[in-house]
Scaffold this motif. Structure first.
Motif, mmCIF file in Angstrom:
data_model
loop_
_atom_site.group_PDB
_atom_site.id
_atom_site.type_symbol
_atom_site.label_atom_id
_atom_site.label_comp_id
_atom_site.label_asym_id
_atom_site.label_seq_id
_atom_site.Cartn_x
_atom_site.Cartn_y
_atom_site.Cartn_z
ATOM 1 N N LEU A 14 0.825 -1.214 0.000
ATOM 2 C CA LEU A 14 0.000 0.000 0.000
ATOM 3 C C LEU A 14 0.856 1.260 0.000
ATOM 4 C CD1 LEU A 14 -2.897 -0.985 2.416
ATOM 5 C CD2 LEU A 14 -3.000 -0.697 -0.074
ATOM 6 N N LEU A 15 1.972 1.231 0.711
ATOM 7 C CA LEU A 15 2.883 2.381 0.685
ATOM 8 C C LEU A 15 3.460 2.586 -0.715
ATOM 9 C CD1 LEU A 15 4.772 1.937 4.081
ATOM 10 C CD2 LEU A 15 3.117 3.729 3.476
ATOM 11 N N LEU A 16 3.833 1.491 -1.376
ATOM 12 C CA LEU A 16 4.319 1.585 -2.749
ATOM 13 C C LEU A 16 3.230 2.143 -3.669
ATOM 14 C CD1 LEU A 16 6.570 0.959 -4.863
ATOM 15 C CD2 LEU A 16 5.487 -1.296 -5.112
ATOM 16 N N ALA A 17 2.005 1.693 -3.466
ATOM 17 C CA ALA A 17 0.888 2.187 -4.282
ATOM 18 C C ALA A 17 0.679 3.682 -4.076
ATOM 19 C CB ALA A 17 -0.389 1.415 -3.949
ATOM 20 N N THR A 30 7.574 6.115 -13.566
ATOM 21 C CA THR A 30 8.331 5.440 -12.512
ATOM 22 C C THR A 30 9.814 5.758 -12.683
ATOM 23 O OG1 THR A 30 8.334 3.459 -13.897
ATOM 24 C CG2 THR A 30 6.739 3.529 -12.107
ATOM 25 N N LYS A 31 10.476 5.937 -11.569
ATOM 26 C CA LYS A 31 11.901 6.271 -11.573
ATOM 27 C C LYS A 31 12.667 5.186 -10.834
ATOM 28 C CE LYS A 31 10.996 11.097 -12.081
ATOM 29 N NZ LYS A 31 11.061 12.423 -11.590
ATOM 30 N N ASP A 32 13.982 5.345 -10.784
ATOM 31 C CA ASP A 32 14.831 4.336 -10.152
ATOM 32 C C ASP A 32 14.425 4.075 -8.706
ATOM 33 O OD1 ASP A 32 16.227 4.074 -12.488
ATOM 34 O OD2 ASP A 32 17.904 5.343 -11.861
ATOM 35 N N TRP A 33 14.069 5.120 -7.981
ATOM 36 C CA TRP A 33 13.668 4.939 -6.574
ATOM 37 C C TRP A 33 12.416 4.083 -6.460
ATOM 38 C CZ3 TRP A 33 17.063 5.770 -3.042
ATOM 39 C CH2 TRP A 33 18.047 6.713 -3.244
ATOM 40 N N PHE A 35 11.652 1.686 -8.470
ATOM 41 C CA PHE A 35 12.052 0.302 -8.710
ATOM 42 C C PHE A 35 12.742 -0.304 -7.487
ATOM 43 C CE2 PHE A 35 11.324 1.725 -13.025
ATOM 44 C CZ PHE A 35 10.605 0.650 -13.528
ATOM 45 N N ILE A 36 13.429 0.512 -6.715
ATOM 46 C CA ILE A 36 13.997 0.020 -5.451
ATOM 47 C C ILE A 36 12.869 -0.357 -4.500
ATOM 48 C CG2 ILE A 36 15.341 0.690 -3.419
ATOM 49 C CD1 ILE A 36 17.085 2.379 -5.374
ATOM 50 N N GLY A 37 11.832 0.479 -4.441
ATOM 51 C CA GLY A 37 10.667 0.151 -3.623
ATOM 52 C C GLY A 37 9.983 -1.124 -4.087
ATOM 53 N N MET A 38 9.879 -1.290 -5.408
ATOM 54 C CA MET A 38 9.296 -2.518 -5.946
ATOM 55 C C MET A 38 10.139 -3.732 -5.576
ATOM 56 S SD MET A 38 7.898 -1.572 -9.727
ATOM 57 C CE MET A 38 8.537 0.049 -10.122
ATOM 58 N N ALA A 39 11.457 -3.570 -5.566
ATOM 59 C CA ALA A 39 12.341 -4.679 -5.195
ATOM 60 C C ALA A 39 12.136 -5.072 -3.733
ATOM 61 C CB ALA A 39 13.797 -4.300 -5.448
ATOM 62 N N VAL A 40 11.955 -4.087 -2.867
ATOM 63 C CA VAL A 40 11.726 -4.383 -1.449
ATOM 64 C C VAL A 40 10.416 -5.143 -1.272
ATOM 65 C CG1 VAL A 40 11.249 -3.326 0.799
ATOM 66 C CG2 VAL A 40 13.125 -2.471 -0.608
ATOM 67 N N VAL A 41 9.361 -4.671 -1.917
ATOM 68 C CA VAL A 41 8.064 -5.347 -1.807
ATOM 69 C C VAL A 41 8.138 -6.745 -2.422
ATOM 70 C CG1 VAL A 41 5.639 -5.246 -2.491
ATOM 71 C CG2 VAL A 41 6.803 -3.171 -1.719
ATOM 72 N N THR A 42 8.847 -6.885 -3.527
ATOM 73 C CA THR A 42 9.009 -8.202 -4.143
ATOM 74 C C THR A 42 9.802 -9.140 -3.235
ATOM 75 O OG1 THR A 42 8.884 -7.227 -6.344
ATOM 76 C CG2 THR A 42 9.864 -9.412 -6.187
ATOM 77 N N LEU A 43 10.798 -8.613 -2.554
ATOM 78 C CA LEU A 43 11.547 -9.427 -1.596
ATOM 79 C C LEU A 43 10.627 -9.934 -0.479
ATOM 80 C CD1 LEU A 43 14.299 -10.528 -0.611
ATOM 81 C CD2 LEU A 43 14.542 -8.399 0.666
ATOM 82 N N LEU A 44 9.773 -9.079 0.026
ATOM 83 C CA LEU A 44 8.816 -9.506 1.057
ATOM 84 C C LEU A 44 7.883 -10.588 0.514
ATOM 85 C CD1 LEU A 44 7.909 -6.052 2.625
ATOM 86 C CD2 LEU A 44 9.129 -7.917 3.752
ATOM 87 N N ALA A 45 7.425 -10.428 -0.725
ATOM 88 C CA ALA A 45 6.558 -11.434 -1.333
ATOM 89 C C ALA A 45 7.307 -12.747 -1.556
ATOM 90 C CB ALA A 45 5.983 -10.916 -2.651
ATOM 91 N N THR A 46 8.592 -12.662 -1.862
ATOM 92 C CA THR A 46 9.411 -13.873 -2.024
ATOM 93 C C THR A 46 9.562 -14.604 -0.697
ATOM 94 O OG1 THR A 46 10.615 -12.825 -3.838
ATOM 95 C CG2 THR A 46 11.640 -14.751 -2.818
ATOM 96 N N VAL A 47 9.825 -13.854 0.359
ATOM 97 C CA VAL A 47 9.921 -14.459 1.698
ATOM 98 C C VAL A 47 8.598 -15.130 2.061
ATOM 99 C CG1 VAL A 47 10.182 -13.947 4.152
ATOM 100 C CG2 VAL A 47 11.747 -12.922 2.497
ATOM 101 N N GLN A 48 7.500 -14.487 1.720
ATOM 102 C CA GLN A 48 6.196 -15.073 2.007
ATOM 103 C C GLN A 48 5.968 -16.342 1.191
ATOM 104 O OE1 GLN A 48 2.676 -12.891 0.873
ATOM 105 N NE2 GLN A 48 1.769 -13.419 2.852
ATOM 106 N N LEU A 49 6.381 -16.333 -0.067
ATOM 107 C CA LEU A 49 6.252 -17.527 -0.908
ATOM 108 C C LEU A 49 7.025 -18.691 -0.313
ATOM 109 C CD1 LEU A 49 5.394 -18.874 -3.647
ATOM 110 C CD2 LEU A 49 7.550 -18.008 -4.562
ATOM 111 N N VAL A 50 8.274 -18.438 0.056
ATOM 112 C CA VAL A 50 9.107 -19.499 0.638
ATOM 113 C C VAL A 50 8.514 -19.977 1.957
ATOM 114 C CG1 VAL A 50 11.383 -19.989 1.613
ATOM 115 C CG2 VAL A 50 11.195 -18.752 -0.550
ATOM 116 N N THR A 51 8.062 -19.045 2.785
ATOM 117 C CA THR A 51 7.458 -19.414 4.071
ATOM 118 C C THR A 51 6.217 -20.265 3.862
ATOM 119 O OG1 THR A 51 8.281 -17.375 5.061
ATOM 120 C CG2 THR A 51 6.501 -18.497 6.210
#
Length: 119
Positions: A14-17, A30-33, A35-51
């Protein structure tokens, strides 16, 4: 499922949105910053997938079925990267709108994952 991880992922989405929505309001792509935010949210989603996969492997049973749970996990994992790639193709304010929409979709998927697991 880990409630704290689901909550953190949903809030980050929601913060990214909101951030990308603000950029769209200001008529910016969208700018580089972003995409960094998208990477952080994607990392959280990856951790959730693995969990989620680990919990299923240990014998955990989602209340509404394993197939739908895995489908939602994969959808949540792919949501932000797909929006990010689409925003690269549309280098106008509509790219920011696309990422903002992806963040909202991910937050809704998080609520649904919580419900499917039995929250």
């Amino acid at each position: 499922m880990l409630d704290a991880l689901t909550l953190v992922t949903g809030v980050a989405a929601l913060l990214l949105a909101a951030w990308c929505g603000w950029a769209a309001y200001r008529d910016q792509p969208t700018k580089d910053w972003h995409f960094i935010g998208m990477a952080v949210v994607t990392l959280l989603a990856t951790v959730q997938l693995v969990t989620g996969i680990v919990l299923l492997a240990r014998g955990g049973e989602p209340e509404q079925g394993t197939t739908i749970f895995v489908a939602y996990l994969l959808g949540a994992f792919a949501c932000i990267p797909a929006a990010g790639f689409m925003s690269l193709a549309e280098r106008t304010r509509w790219g920011s709108v696309t990422v903002a929409a992806g963040g909202i979709v991910l937050a809704v998927l998080e609520v649904r994952l919580y419900d499917i697991w039995g929250g």
